[in-house]
Design an enzyme around this catalytic site. Sequence first.
Site, PDB file in Angstrom:
ATOM      1  N   LEU A  42      -0.489  -6.649 -12.241  1.00 15.13           N
ATOM      2  CA  LEU A  42      -1.652  -5.381 -11.439  1.00 15.13           C
ATOM      3  C   LEU A  42      -2.605  -6.195 -10.663  1.00 15.13           C
ATOM      4  O   LEU A  42      -3.177  -6.780 -11.960  1.00 15.13           O
ATOM      5  CB  LEU A  42      -1.805  -4.462 -12.412  1.00 15.13           C
ATOM      6  CG  LEU A  42      -0.778  -3.147 -12.747  1.00 15.13           C
ATOM      7  CD1 LEU A  42      -1.510  -2.563 -14.191  1.00 15.13           C
ATOM      8  CD2 LEU A  42      -0.041  -2.935 -12.436  1.00 15.13           C
ATOM      9  N   HIS A  46      -3.583  -1.343  -7.165  1.00 13.48           N
ATOM     10  CA  HIS A  46      -3.352  -1.003  -8.328  1.00 13.48           C
ATOM     11  C   HIS A  46      -3.969   0.027  -8.942  1.00 13.48           C
ATOM     12  O   HIS A  46      -4.740   1.756  -9.268  1.00 13.48           O
ATOM     13  CB  HIS A  46      -2.160  -1.460  -9.338  1.00 13.48           C
ATOM     14  CG  HIS A  46      -0.934  -2.600  -8.599  1.00 13.48           C
ATOM     15  ND1 HIS A  46      -0.776  -3.729  -8.469  1.00 13.48           N
ATOM     16  CD2 HIS A  46       0.462  -1.916  -8.134  1.00 13.48           C
ATOM     17  CE1 HIS A  46       0.021  -3.936  -7.761  1.00 13.48           C
ATOM     18  NE2 HIS A  46       0.662  -3.063  -7.791  1.00 13.48           N
ATOM     19  N   ASP A 159       2.395  -0.067   1.327  1.00 13.63           N
ATOM     20  CA  ASP A 159       3.477   0.031   1.516  1.00 13.63           C
ATOM     21  C   ASP A 159       3.376   1.620   2.333  1.00 13.63           C
ATOM     22  O   ASP A 159       4.371   2.253   1.940  1.00 13.63           O
ATOM     23  CB  ASP A 159       4.567   0.160   0.108  1.00 13.63           C
ATOM     24  CG  ASP A 159       4.674  -1.163  -0.178  1.00 13.63           C
ATOM     25  OD1 ASP A 159       4.673  -2.573  -0.031  1.00 13.63           O
ATOM     26  OD2 ASP A 159       3.491  -1.379  -1.247  1.00 13.63           O
ATOM     27  N   VAL A 185      -5.895  -1.581  -0.272  1.00 15.79           N
ATOM     28  CA  VAL A 185      -7.713  -2.424  -0.433  1.00 15.79           C
ATOM     29  C   VAL A 185      -7.165  -3.611  -0.531  1.00 15.79           C
ATOM     30  O   VAL A 185      -6.102  -4.143  -0.180  1.00 15.79           O
ATOM     31  CB  VAL A 185      -6.952  -1.737  -2.054  1.00 15.79           C
ATOM     32  CG1 VAL A 185      -8.596  -3.077  -2.267  1.00 15.79           C
ATOM     33  CG2 VAL A 185      -7.924  -0.445  -2.963  1.00 15.79           C
ATOM     34  N   ARG A 196       2.550 -10.094  -4.477  1.00  9.53           N
ATOM     35  CA  ARG A 196       3.596 -10.744  -3.515  1.00  9.53           C
ATOM     36  C   ARG A 196       1.777 -11.798  -2.979  1.00  9.53           C
ATOM     37  O   ARG A 196       2.807 -13.176  -2.604  1.00  9.53           O
ATOM     38  CB  ARG A 196       4.643 -10.743  -2.800  1.00  9.53           C
ATOM     39  CG  ARG A 196       5.701 -10.470  -3.165  1.00  9.53           C
ATOM     40  CD  ARG A 196       6.608  -9.553  -2.215  1.00  9.53           C
ATOM     41  NE  ARG A 196       7.820  -9.490  -2.936  1.00  9.53           N
ATOM     42  CZ  ARG A 196       8.020  -8.549  -2.986  1.00  9.53           C
ATOM     43  NH1 ARG A 196       7.840  -7.998  -2.283  1.00  9.53           N
ATOM     44  NH2 ARG A 196       9.380  -8.206  -3.084  1.00  9.53           N
TER      45      ARG A 196
END
Length: 287
Positions: A42, A46, A159, A185, A196
């Site tokens: 996280l 998130h 996403d 963000v 990633r």
Amino acid sequence: MPASPTPASPAIHRTVDDLRAALAAWRREGLRIALVPTMGALHEGHLDLVRAARERADRVVVSIFVNPTQFGPKEDFGSYPRTEASDVEKLAALGVEAIFAPNAAEMYPEGFATTISMVGPALGLETDFRPHFFTGVATVVGKLLIAVMPDIAVFGEKDYQQLMVVRRLARDLRLPTEIVGLPTVREADGLALSSRNAYLSAEERRLATTIARVMRETAEAIRAGGTVEPALAEGRAALDAAGFRVDYLVLRNAETLAELTDPANEPRRMLAAAWLGKTRLIDNIAV
Ligand code: PAF
């Protein structure tokens, strides 16, 4: 009905049955439930989703599951960061009531034979490069939504194609869950937060900001009346020149993700995916 007191640290549920028992008690109290699906590791992006869930619901469930079915055979399933202990601490600090952290056998029991495969917004873009991806995402998100049946489920616009796929999934299956999408963000230099990003070397991290800058400049050129295809071609060339290997940099209908037929009058979203060394970055912005 009065709400029951909020527990100090989240309960960690490993099975759907265990999770459902907690949910049933909340539902009997008439509480509004939010789900934030994650694969853990996280970061602030998130946590932003969790805070939004917290504001919109009485009880927040965060799922942590590195979903094997959305990774291709040569992808980073094995090396994807798994940081459950620190994830739990971060979620406790935000007052999350429940974490659903199943293992693969709980989500995909022996002989598992059911998948959700989608067309519509799942066609093209990510699917052209990661053909397995949206069947994996739709299947696991479908399972999570059915297990929790939340009032709302919160996803990031980072996403963007995934968000459109999940919205369509919830609509097509008439699930009683409102899908909430929240803005990406970003780091101070514009790079979209992603688990990633941890794969990037220091030099790659310095270069990674180029993707957001090129998208901004390309979007400005298009807004200023530039012709779409040459502007995108210039953007792709700028990314190539900076050392990226571009999978796509395109402008699509922001709702359907279909190719634009009337660019001046449709809601538009620019979406990009590009490799920097061994790391694949994706990003998108409204145009
Ligand atoms: O965005 C993610 O982290 C994952 O794709 C999701 C939605 C948790 C499904 O595994």
